[in-house]
Motif scaffolding. Structure first.
Motif, PDB file in Angstrom:
ATOM      1  N   ARG A  70       0.836  -1.200   0.000  1.00 48.35           N
ATOM      2  CA  ARG A  70       0.000   0.000   0.000  1.00 48.35           C
ATOM      3  C   ARG A  70       0.872   1.253   0.000  1.00 48.35           C
ATOM      4  O   ARG A  70       0.588   2.218  -0.698  1.00 48.35           O
ATOM      5  CB  ARG A  70      -0.948   0.023   1.204  1.00 48.35           C
ATOM      6  N   ALA A  71       1.934   1.223   0.775  1.00 47.40           N
ATOM      7  CA  ALA A  71       2.824   2.381   0.866  1.00 47.40           C
ATOM      8  C   ALA A  71       3.558   2.628  -0.443  1.00 47.40           C
ATOM      9  O   ALA A  71       3.604   3.762  -0.932  1.00 47.40           O
ATOM     10  CB  ALA A  71       3.815   2.184   2.009  1.00 47.40           C
ATOM     11  N   THR A  72       4.106   1.579  -1.027  1.00 52.21           N
ATOM     12  CA  THR A  72       4.903   1.770  -2.239  1.00 52.21           C
ATOM     13  C   THR A  72       4.042   1.982  -3.480  1.00 52.21           C
ATOM     14  O   THR A  72       4.536   2.522  -4.474  1.00 52.21           O
ATOM     15  CB  THR A  72       5.889   0.609  -2.443  1.00 52.21           C
ATOM     16  N   ASP A  73       2.780   1.613  -3.420  1.00 56.74           N
ATOM     17  CA  ASP A  73       1.878   1.949  -4.528  1.00 56.74           C
ATOM     18  C   ASP A  73       1.837   3.460  -4.748  1.00 56.74           C
ATOM     19  O   ASP A  73       1.667   3.923  -5.874  1.00 56.74           O
ATOM     20  CB  ASP A  73       0.457   1.439  -4.267  1.00 56.74           C
ATOM     21  N   TYR A  74       2.020   4.225  -3.680  1.00 50.74           N
ATOM     22  CA  TYR A  74       2.034   5.679  -3.789  1.00 50.74           C
ATOM     23  C   TYR A  74       3.153   6.135  -4.730  1.00 50.74           C
ATOM     24  O   TYR A  74       2.946   6.999  -5.588  1.00 50.74           O
ATOM     25  CB  TYR A  74       2.195   6.313  -2.406  1.00 50.74           C
ATOM     26  N   LEU A  75       4.337   5.532  -4.587  1.00 53.13           N
ATOM     27  CA  LEU A  75       5.445   5.899  -5.469  1.00 53.13           C
ATOM     28  C   LEU A  75       5.263   5.347  -6.873  1.00 53.13           C
ATOM     29  O   LEU A  75       5.689   5.974  -7.847  1.00 53.13           O
ATOM     30  CB  LEU A  75       6.786   5.443  -4.895  1.00 53.13           C
ATOM     31  N   GLN A  76       4.628   4.196  -6.979  1.00 48.31           N
ATOM     32  CA  GLN A  76       4.316   3.679  -8.319  1.00 48.31           C
ATOM     33  C   GLN A  76       3.484   4.711  -9.077  1.00 48.31           C
ATOM     34  O   GLN A  76       3.763   5.016 -10.237  1.00 48.31           O
ATOM     35  CB  GLN A  76       3.534   2.358  -8.225  1.00 48.31           C
ATOM     36  N   ARG A  77       2.461   5.258  -8.415  1.00 45.25           N
ATOM     37  CA  ARG A  77       1.601   6.268  -9.046  1.00 45.25           C
ATOM     38  C   ARG A  77       2.359   7.577  -9.248  1.00 45.25           C
ATOM     39  O   ARG A  77       2.141   8.280 -10.224  1.00 45.25           O
ATOM     40  CB  ARG A  77       0.356   6.490  -8.199  1.00 45.25           C
ATOM     41  N   TYR A  78       3.231   7.918  -8.332  1.00 49.10           N
ATOM     42  CA  TYR A  78       4.037   9.146  -8.429  1.00 49.10           C
ATOM     43  C   TYR A  78       4.835   9.150  -9.736  1.00 49.10           C
ATOM     44  O   TYR A  78       4.891  10.148 -10.424  1.00 49.10           O
ATOM     45  CB  TYR A  78       4.966   9.224  -7.221  1.00 49.10           C
ATOM     46  N   PHE A  79       5.441   8.006 -10.047  1.00 52.00           N
ATOM     47  CA  PHE A  79       6.272   7.917 -11.239  1.00 52.00           C
ATOM     48  C   PHE A  79       5.491   7.542 -12.488  1.00 52.00           C
ATOM     49  O   PHE A  79       5.955   7.769 -13.600  1.00 52.00           O
ATOM     50  CB  PHE A  79       7.412   6.906 -11.019  1.00 52.00           C
ATOM     51  N   ASN A  80       4.335   6.946 -12.323  1.00 46.65           N
ATOM     52  CA  ASN A  80       3.514   6.535 -13.456  1.00 46.65           C
ATOM     53  C   ASN A  80       2.056   6.902 -13.160  1.00 46.65           C
ATOM     54  O   ASN A  80       1.337   6.123 -12.529  1.00 46.65           O
ATOM     55  CB  ASN A  80       3.640   5.029 -13.701  1.00 46.65           C
ATOM     56  N   PRO A  81       1.607   8.058 -13.616  1.00 46.91           N
ATOM     57  CA  PRO A  81       0.242   8.512 -13.326  1.00 46.91           C
ATOM     58  C   PRO A  81      -0.853   7.556 -13.822  1.00 46.91           C
ATOM     59  O   PRO A  81      -1.991   7.632 -13.362  1.00 46.91           O
ATOM     60  CB  PRO A  81       0.148   9.865 -14.042  1.00 46.91           C
ATOM     61  N   ASP A  82      -0.509   6.647 -14.727  1.00 42.21           N
ATOM     62  CA  ASP A  82      -1.487   5.675 -15.221  1.00 42.21           C
ATOM     63  C   ASP A  82      -1.602   4.445 -14.318  1.00 42.21           C
ATOM     64  O   ASP A  82      -2.476   3.606 -14.538  1.00 42.21           O
ATOM     65  CB  ASP A  82      -1.124   5.224 -16.642  1.00 42.21           C
ATOM     66  N   TYR A  83      -0.709   4.335 -13.341  1.00 36.96           N
ATOM     67  CA  TYR A  83      -0.740   3.201 -12.417  1.00 36.96           C
ATOM     68  C   TYR A  83      -2.026   3.260 -11.596  1.00 36.96           C
ATOM     69  O   TYR A  83      -2.366   4.297 -11.034  1.00 36.96           O
ATOM     70  CB  TYR A  83       0.484   3.221 -11.498  1.00 36.96           C
ATOM     71  N   ILE A  84      -2.731   2.159 -11.543  1.00 34.39           N
ATOM     72  CA  ILE A  84      -3.996   2.102 -10.814  1.00 34.39           C
ATOM     73  C   ILE A  84      -3.765   1.494  -9.440  1.00 34.39           C
ATOM     74  O   ILE A  84      -3.280   0.365  -9.327  1.00 34.39           O
ATOM     75  CB  ILE A  84      -5.044   1.283 -11.595  1.00 34.39           C
ATOM     76  N   ILE A  85      -4.100   2.249  -8.418  1.00 31.70           N
ATOM     77  CA  ILE A  85      -4.011   1.761  -7.040  1.00 31.70           C
ATOM     78  C   ILE A  85      -5.332   1.076  -6.728  1.00 31.70           C
ATOM     79  O   ILE A  85      -6.393   1.697  -6.758  1.00 31.70           O
ATOM     80  CB  ILE A  85      -3.720   2.920  -6.069  1.00 31.70           C
ATOM     81  N   ASP A  86      -5.237  -0.221  -6.460  1.00 31.20           N
ATOM     82  CA  ASP A  86      -6.438  -1.030  -6.268  1.00 31.20           C
ATOM     83  C   ASP A  86      -6.341  -1.827  -4.982  1.00 31.20           C
ATOM     84  O   ASP A  86      -5.436  -2.653  -4.853  1.00 31.20           O
ATOM     85  CB  ASP A  86      -6.615  -1.970  -7.459  1.00 31.20           C
TER      86      ASP A  86
END
Length: 97
Positions: A70-86
């Motif tokens: 959950r925490a690192t999903d934030y950085l996934q989205r930070y670097f890739n705005p298309d990343y979907i946090i689910d």
């Protein structure tokens, strides 16, 4: 009351992999420069981790890997705005205390 060894160990492990650039959920993402360039992004990662992690009545960690994800999903989205946090973050997960 002191933090349990279980929590201290989970936190230490997460911090080590985040600080060393080897966090498995961020493979291929060069996030280390954020520590100097955008520390608020790193602050948010640790806030999410602290908000999500759960302990039982004895202080044993119940969901370390989930809290890391959950925490690192934030950085996934930070670097890739298309990343979907689910599932999408709930407000309580993002709170800074």
């Amino acid at each position: 009351m002191k933090l349990s060894h279980s929590f201290s160990g989970a936190l230490r492990t997460f911090v080590y992999f985040m600080a060393s650039g080897t966090q498995y959920t961020l493979e291929g993402i060069d996030y280390l420069p954020l520590y100097g360039e955008d520390p608020t992004a790193i602050e948010q990662v640790f806030a999410i981790y602290a908000n999500v992690i759960e302990l039982d009545e004895h202080g044993e960690v119940l969901n370390a890997k989930y809290a890391e994800k959950r925490a690192t999903d934030y950085l996934q989205r930070y670097f890739n705005p298309d990343y979907i946090i689910d599932p999408p973050y709930e407000d309580w997960e993002l709170e800074l205390y």
